[in-house]
Design a protein around this motif. Sequence first.
Motif, mmCIF file in Angstrom:
data_model
loop_
_atom_site.group_PDB
_atom_site.id
_atom_site.type_symbol
_atom_site.label_atom_id
_atom_site.label_comp_id
_atom_site.label_asym_id
_atom_site.label_seq_id
_atom_site.Cartn_x
_atom_site.Cartn_y
_atom_site.Cartn_z
ATOM 1 N N ILE A 9 1.032 -1.075 0.139
ATOM 2 C CA ILE A 9 0.210 0.177 -0.208
ATOM 3 C C ILE A 9 0.790 1.237 0.015
ATOM 4 C CG2 ILE A 9 -1.779 1.165 1.402
ATOM 5 C CD1 ILE A 9 -2.948 -0.977 2.308
ATOM 6 N N HIS A 10 2.117 1.460 0.673
ATOM 7 C CA HIS A 10 2.332 2.188 1.213
ATOM 8 C C HIS A 10 4.093 3.000 -0.499
ATOM 9 C CE1 HIS A 10 6.550 4.440 2.155
ATOM 10 N NE2 HIS A 10 5.332 5.657 3.151
ATOM 11 N N ARG A 11 4.275 1.493 -0.679
ATOM 12 C CA ARG A 11 5.209 1.732 -1.866
ATOM 13 C C ARG A 11 4.256 1.647 -3.834
ATOM 14 N NH1 ARG A 11 7.721 2.035 -5.755
ATOM 15 N NH2 ARG A 11 9.679 0.742 -6.126
ATOM 16 N N PHE A 12 2.913 1.183 -3.412
ATOM 17 C CA PHE A 12 2.735 0.727 -4.853
ATOM 18 C C PHE A 12 1.143 1.626 -4.446
ATOM 19 C CE2 PHE A 12 6.246 -2.655 -4.215
ATOM 20 C CZ PHE A 12 7.277 -2.081 -5.522
ATOM 21 N N ASN A 13 0.475 1.767 -3.676
ATOM 22 C CA ASN A 13 -0.890 1.977 -3.721
ATOM 23 C C ASN A 13 -1.797 0.876 -4.328
ATOM 24 O OD1 ASN A 13 -0.276 5.124 -2.893
ATOM 25 N ND2 ASN A 13 0.574 4.684 -5.620
ATOM 26 N N ARG A 14 -1.019 -0.661 -4.323
ATOM 27 C CA ARG A 14 -2.081 -1.509 -4.595
ATOM 28 C C ARG A 14 -3.084 -2.588 -3.481
ATOM 29 N NH1 ARG A 14 3.599 -4.195 -6.617
ATOM 30 N NH2 ARG A 14 4.097 -3.021 -7.909
ATOM 31 N N GLU A 15 -3.917 -1.531 -2.686
ATOM 32 C CA GLU A 15 -4.612 -2.149 -1.798
ATOM 33 C C GLU A 15 -6.329 -2.396 -2.818
ATOM 34 O OE1 GLU A 15 -4.053 1.299 -1.774
ATOM 35 O OE2 GLU A 15 -6.056 2.522 -2.230
ATOM 36 N N MET A 16 -6.502 -3.997 -2.597
ATOM 37 C CA MET A 16 -7.389 -4.357 -3.893
ATOM 38 C C MET A 16 -8.764 -3.709 -3.043
ATOM 39 S SD MET A 16 -5.788 -5.760 -5.646
ATOM 40 C CE MET A 16 -6.852 -6.653 -6.743
ATOM 41 N N HIS A 17 -9.029 -3.284 -2.285
ATOM 42 C CA HIS A 17 -10.521 -3.198 -1.666
ATOM 43 C C HIS A 17 -11.236 -2.440 -3.485
ATOM 44 C CE1 HIS A 17 -9.156 -1.939 2.329
ATOM 45 N NE2 HIS A 17 -9.467 -3.222 1.880
ATOM 46 N N TRP A 18 -12.557 -3.420 -2.810
ATOM 47 C CA TRP A 18 -13.839 -2.911 -4.583
ATOM 48 C C TRP A 18 -14.158 -1.938 -4.090
ATOM 49 C CZ3 TRP A 18 -16.340 -8.122 -6.159
ATOM 50 C CH2 TRP A 18 -14.589 -9.026 -6.866
ATOM 51 N N MET A 19 -14.257 -1.356 -2.723
ATOM 52 C CA MET A 19 -15.127 -0.283 -2.380
ATOM 53 C C MET A 19 -14.575 0.478 -1.633
ATOM 54 S SD MET A 19 -18.317 -0.078 -0.184
ATOM 55 C CE MET A 19 -19.146 1.277 -0.086
ATOM 56 N N ARG A 20 -14.026 2.136 -1.696
ATOM 57 C CA ARG A 20 -13.002 2.807 -1.015
ATOM 58 C C ARG A 20 -13.988 3.794 -0.533
ATOM 59 N NH1 ARG A 20 -11.309 4.206 -6.090
ATOM 60 N NH2 ARG A 20 -11.946 6.717 -6.346
ATOM 61 N N ILE A 21 -14.035 4.976 0.481
ATOM 62 C CA ILE A 21 -14.783 5.657 0.915
ATOM 63 C C ILE A 21 -13.641 7.155 0.759
ATOM 64 C CG2 ILE A 21 -16.132 6.377 2.747
ATOM 65 C CD1 ILE A 21 -16.556 4.587 3.878
ATOM 66 N N ASP A 22 -13.968 7.768 -0.409
ATOM 67 C CA ASP A 22 -13.301 8.507 -0.798
ATOM 68 C C ASP A 22 -13.428 10.389 0.614
ATOM 69 O OD1 ASP A 22 -11.820 7.959 -2.507
ATOM 70 O OD2 ASP A 22 -13.021 8.476 -4.403
ATOM 71 N N ARG A 23 -12.546 10.871 1.513
ATOM 72 C CA ARG A 23 -12.793 11.310 2.241
ATOM 73 C C ARG A 23 -12.022 12.838 1.613
ATOM 74 N NH1 ARG A 23 -9.725 12.924 3.632
ATOM 75 N NH2 ARG A 23 -8.600 11.241 4.461
ATOM 76 N N TYR A 24 -13.231 13.646 1.788
ATOM 77 C CA TYR A 24 -12.715 15.206 0.894
ATOM 78 C C TYR A 24 -12.781 16.135 2.156
ATOM 79 C CZ TYR A 24 -12.536 12.878 -3.663
ATOM 80 O OH TYR A 24 -12.785 12.565 -4.871
ATOM 81 N N ASN A 59 -17.827 12.563 3.249
ATOM 82 C CA ASN A 59 -17.476 10.967 2.641
ATOM 83 C C ASN A 59 -18.150 10.567 1.322
ATOM 84 O OD1 ASN A 59 -15.593 10.299 4.841
ATOM 85 N ND2 ASN A 59 -18.075 10.336 6.030
ATOM 86 N N GLN A 60 -17.217 10.157 0.388
ATOM 87 C CA GLN A 60 -17.243 9.917 -0.869
ATOM 88 C C GLN A 60 -17.352 8.412 -1.283
ATOM 89 O OE1 GLN A 60 -16.481 11.303 -3.919
ATOM 90 N NE2 GLN A 60 -18.521 11.954 -4.798
ATOM 91 N N PRO A 61 -18.665 7.095 -0.751
ATOM 92 C CA PRO A 61 -18.056 5.575 -0.727
ATOM 93 C C PRO A 61 -17.674 5.493 -2.558
ATOM 94 C CG PRO A 61 -19.603 5.684 0.436
ATOM 95 C CD PRO A 61 -19.653 7.102 -0.149
ATOM 96 N N MET A 62 -16.842 4.560 -3.133
ATOM 97 C CA MET A 62 -16.585 4.986 -4.104
ATOM 98 C C MET A 62 -15.981 3.597 -4.330
ATOM 99 S SD MET A 62 -16.791 6.246 -6.913
ATOM 100 C CE MET A 62 -16.496 8.163 -6.479
ATOM 101 N N MET A 63 -17.303 2.978 -5.494
ATOM 102 C CA MET A 63 -17.179 1.616 -6.002
ATOM 103 C C MET A 63 -17.518 1.889 -8.051
ATOM 104 S SD MET A 63 -19.836 2.469 -5.202
ATOM 105 C CE MET A 63 -20.507 1.805 -3.282
ATOM 106 N N CYS A 64 -17.250 0.085 -8.356
ATOM 107 C CA CYS A 64 -17.680 0.580 -9.494
ATOM 108 C C CYS A 64 -18.599 1.265 -10.262
ATOM 109 C CB CYS A 64 -17.462 -1.155 -10.370
ATOM 110 S SG CYS A 64 -17.906 -1.054 -11.676
#
Lengths: 471, 1032, 182
Positions: B832-847, B859-864
């Motif tokens: 995650i730290h080096r490559f941003n490769r977290e696999m979560h299908w759903m993330r929560i963008d927080r602005y 909070n903006q839940p972001m998925m496909c």
Amino acid sequence: MADPHAATAAMDPLEPVPLIIGQYTDATLTQSLFGHVWAKPTKGWLIMFALSLMGTGILGISVVITLGWGIGTWGNTIPMGWAWGIVNFVWWVGIGHAGTLISAILFLFQQKWRTAINRFAEAMTIFAVMCAGLFPALHTGRPWFDYFLFPYPSDTLLWPQFKSPLTWDVFAVSTYFTVSLLFWYLGLIPDFAALRDASTNKARRLVYGMLSLGWRGSGRHWNDYKSAYLLLAGLATPLVLSVHTIVSFDFAVSLLPGWHTTIFPPYFVAGAVFSGFAMVVTWLVPARQFCGLKHVITLRHLENMNKIIMLTGMLVAYGYMMEHFIAWYSGNVPEWDQFYDRATGNFRAIYWTMMFCNVVLPQVYWFKKARTSIPIMFVVSILVNVGMWSERFVIFVISLHHSFLPSMFKDYVPTLVDVGLLVGTIGMFSMLMLLFLKFFPAIAVSEVKELNHELAHAHVRPEANPRQSGA
Amino acid sequence: MSDSRFPLPVLGDEKSSASVEPEVVSAPQSEATTVPDHGYHKSYWRSLEQKLNPEKYKSLNAREFPPNYFDVPKGVDRREFIGLLGASMALAGLTACSEKPVEPILAYTKNPEHMVVGDPLHYATAWSLRGVGTGLLVTAREGRPVKVEGNPEHPVNKGSTGAYDQALTISLYDPKRGQHVRRTASATKPGDIVTASWRTLREQLVTQGAEWAKDGGEGLRFLMEPSSSPSGGDLREKVLKRFPKAKFYAHAQLNHDNAIQGAELAFGTALHPSYALEDADVVVALDADLLEPLPENLGATRGWGERRSELSKLNRVYAIESRLSITGASADQRLRLKPSEIEGFARALLAELGGSVAGLNGLSAQPGRTLSDTEQKWVKAIARDLAGKPSRSLVAVGETQPPVVHAIAYAINSALGNVGTTLQLHPVLTHEKYSSVGTWYPELKEDVDAGKVKALVITAWNPVYASPFDLDVAGLIKKVPLSIYLGSHDDETAKVATWYLPAQHTLETWGDTRAVDGTASIIQPLIRPLFDGQSEHDLLSAFLDAPEQTAYDRLRAFWSGKVGLGFDAKWETWLSTGLIDGQTVPAQRPALNARGLSQALATAPAQGSGVELAFVPDYRVFDGRFANVTWLQEMPDPITKLTWDNAAMMSPGMAKKLGVDRESVIAISVNGQTLEAPVLPVPGYADDFIALPVGYGRELFPSGLPLGGVLGNPVNGGTGFNAYALQTSAALGFVSGAQVKAAGKTYDLALTQDHWTMEGREVSFSQTLAEFKKEPAVEESRGPLPTLLAPVVYEGYQWAMGVDTNRCTGCSACVVACVAENNIPVVGKHQIHRFNREMHWMRIDRYFAGDENEPEVINQPMMCQHCEAAPCEYVCPVNATTTSDEGLNEMVYNRCIGTRYCSNNCPYKVRRFNYLHWNGEKPALEQMAMNPDVTVRARGVMEKCTYCVQRIERTRIKARTEGRPIKEGEIVTACQQACPTHAISFGTLSDQNSETLAWHKDERRYDVLHELNTRPRTAYLMRVTNPNPELA
Amino acid sequence: METAIVPRNWIVAEFPTPAGLLEAAQTLREGGLTDIDTHTPYPLHGAEKFLGLKRSRVPLIALIGGIVGGVSGLVMQWWMNGYDWPLNIGNRPPFSAPAAIPITFECTVLFAALSIFFGTLALSGFPRPYHPAFDAEEFRSHSTHGFWLSIALPEGSDAQNASGKVSELGASLVKVVQEQVE
């Protein structure tokens, strides 16, 4: 032109400076052009070859790692789905363009000076495209399924998706490689025959004999051969333009800020020619030295090359200008952010390298001194390719790193494997070039003789030649 | 499961592990040397080899995990490398073959009852955190619990869960769980360790029990995990009957003590608060994280969500807090105060209300300090607001605030008539009223030093680690001749105890528990104990002068005793509904004890000085008990988006003042202790204040993480730092006067979102109610746009989703639910730290928007987004992603060759790529958590949210067999199911009365990046806040 | 085609200049000899005229190849994406002409190029390792600097007299070689 032979140069009445320096009969010309093939490899060549072998080794290791552990060993991330690998791909494909351009387009335009360097440039094309081809093949997540890309009847009954620019790429690049190869080989046949007949020992005679397919310079054959060559040149010309156009579609057809740009096709082609010619110069300078080809690859060849480098350089600069202008003029926020970020963001160093190498540097060629100075052109030609590599990095990586959703603005750092692949392909390219220079007719011998013949004819007519030279 | 090492559970009564002599096959148990056969001895033979040649078989299967499994992977070794060299020289195709190892599996020979292979079974059960229970509905596949959901029947959570509940399955399958009973020869020489068996211990206890009984158990002490289990309470009484002089204590580092003491101050009786936010028009949260998805908060959270759904019902939440909690982030208005300043504010508020509200005028409360102008403005405004909403308002106080602040809030609430409506007061249901370390340590220490204590039984979670540094719990335990620790992991406490007993996981055990309102549920096991673990009940019952009983018998005996006739019928219902009827306790309406309160108010509040530290629960590991739960570790913190670590969180201003930045390490000194921790500046924090999430700095390493490339990555870095090391028993919540200076080092923090603002782009929207009424910001961001291509017309179902950003608290329960449902791999800190490769299908963008000190949080839940004109599809060269005729954007894994072009062209960047063989290194045990309905993705394949297509198809099959169309609300996606505030809806747009369609037509609806005209099927509802104009 | 059952005599003659070679070739051809060919290191201008060759057939082959390639490329795309298995790809039409242009073009070029190359080889009868002319060691200069003439004498014609005629035409070297037939 401080050249001892200048006085006795075989002249083309229309050309101020000699294309072939000195007086040669066909026999002597053959001798001089094949000299390096018969000669034992020089120390310089051996050292270079050793280095290039090392590079190739690095390539091997990097490939093994990539296949063994997966693309995860590269620096690619989400969102940087494409990064270093694709940068290398486009860079190499671009370099390839010079060859076809010289041999095909200049041939159609009857540019006599092309004959000395076209064979050489074509070889470069082939090898560059080989290097380029590695990357798309390796960069997929499951390279062992790459054959899905081709339209073959599979048990899944699925076909490729022909609306995808990547599918276009597959066709474009493979066609480009095939046609370049045919074109190159067709040109080689008479020279292989010459090698066959000039070679003294049986083994060589056998090998070159096979390669020459039994060529015997028959007038009948020349008749078909000439029209075939002309037609292939005619085909290669639109082809070479199409290839980088289609490569640019990979980006122009997407919707990313910084990728979705209509100016890409011409701008990519110009860039390709730009870097290709630079690469030719980078190799010609030492090659003419070490293979004793100075008399057929004269400063005038190099100067012409440099002129084209400057021209294409300015085309590229125009491309940059338009990109930035449209980004600003469109008033599209992500688009403008993208270009602002390029110049000021984390990767600005690469951006400014690109600007210097591709826009500022070629301007030195306004001066004949620079155009005809070996050291200057050598350095510039190398820097130009550094610049063009940076350009691809700027376009591909920075666009992905700064696209639509701020939450997905992420950074990119390559891994050793990435670097290994670049170094490795350069190594492989050099190795192939060195082998070519050693064992192949690096100059289109028959064409040069034809040229020599024409020039000779030109200067038996005194009035045509102001500077009277001994017949 | 190709190689399930674990026999099928058959629910019902089986003799517990050590009690029966083994039959033909399995090894004799009591030998310390042999590996126990996971604690059961029915001859479930896995293969003929086992049946016919047990010896050979045993040697093959002696190990629980593959050899070297616990070693840290070290780059590539030479042989492996040469091997690969050869392999890749051969056709690359061979690499493909290595993907699918051939492993024989065996079919069921005898089908257990109810079991239809391939069909999931759902069991109602429950679990409890800090003695607060919550009802669960657990899905089992072929005998493996694979998915935890809330029990819809449960009156408190009504089916919703928090992240902790969602992660229960992976904590069950945690390979680092304690697996064997262990005895240290003597506490003084902890060095030599002997594996022993539960049986030996039990015999010892039985024999010694007789001894102890002589003096009434003078020397017996029990340090228990807080528990509300009725049967557990009964057990304790029985134990106390036998040993009248024995003492029971409870320990929980994060506890409700302050709230309960506050109640004692205010009402004279110990009461436990819970909140009904659906009825609260005005909510004042004083350092209170009401929306933290803990079992006790799930009801309140749902209520809050109801009030944010329609603009007509919009409530108003004031958050006065030190750190930025998810409650503060969701509040309409926020005031940042240092923890110590909250009391002053509360007193001022009380005084202000004293004027207007009857019942408070008696109370005189000096703030003890002069309030700033802003504070005064706030006090006045809030007071007016509260007074205007009698019985429909609420003042809530955080657990770490001192009792008097709670008392003040109780006073205000009862004066406003909120008690019984928005504030529910229940009697304390845990057996021990208090559980903070201060309530038991001094007494116990005295007895231990006096040599009174002969035996100490610890079932509280890891008190050695989870206790302030100034109390030497470890030393205390060492002094006791016989100390028995029952814990989930072989952890810090286990190291010092003379006996370590692996605890049964809540999904392995029989028991019962109660929710805040007293609702009782049976805890039924979903699987036989994987290791030879025991339950707390088993341990306690060993102290009884009675023959050994199984947990099951004990439980039935207890409840049948309570119910009497018709028990069996009831029992069936209880198990199937997960609820025991008639156990709820009515909410109380005690009278305000003004005298006691004014006494408490007489003493001026303590004043904080200098930098203040607060020890706050972590949203991922809580008090540290979930430190080894990989799903939670990889879940980004709702506010900071930090994974795998904790950090010293402070305001940007303070960081600037200290001259430090994100990731630079600071040395924090207080109470003569110094701790080094990485800095993480977070907007909205009070100045001169640092929040230290507790629960990190453990020595455990989560396992089963991928190598992450050949460049020699650590298996996993982040374990953070231990905040308890700065905590004193005097100040568990917060402490002032800390010295902070830069340590001149840096420490990598793996954040999943680096950019915290919207960079001036219209990505997600937020307006105040007034602004929205005047001119909604989303007008431009919805509706059809001109296009050259005629949109495809869809017949039949049109699956679509709605996401309400006004209801989303960012708690991330949905993220973990998605991980659990969709077999999403864990990649570890380095990746995650080096490559941003977290696999979560759903993330929560927080602005964050606006001022960095008074930030607005969206909070903006972001998925496909399942675009109808999907940009990802037309760039795929191999047709691996296409639109289904129901509008789903489908990903065909076995067609995907991994060009990643789709991800590049996805404007939402919701696609995830298997850069490495994430599932390759998964240990067999963790594989048991896999959902068989969802493909496990191989290396080099792209993946993304599918709208839980497997759930759609299951429902479709059901509907087809019943010959009817799919009903509205019949399909519930994993994220939607978990959400405590119902911020996600799912359904078909073809159904005119579907909720999702209503959301799509809502006045707050917008599409993310609408201008790209991708026509997403996921619609968002914008955030509309309801701030007090006086404070605007 | 040139290998007959009966071994024929061949005359190979070197000429000092290309011009001489060409004139000789023409006179001999007008003298009724058909199997005349020139062998030169590079194409001589107007050789086809002196040898009386027809226009090369390569362009025609190229044209056919190109057309076949283009059509098949286009049809392939339409059939595979538009007819055999149409899919909803991001709301785009299964087969869309503009998207088909690049591949159609590439196929045209590829087929044309292949047919040119192999067409030429076929027309020249390549690969052909053996030719009677190679039996004359001196002939090897044809590819480097010599200008050679080769004549395949008809059945029973007198090699001596023919070679004499050739040297009269200014050949600097004349050799008679006999075709080898296996």
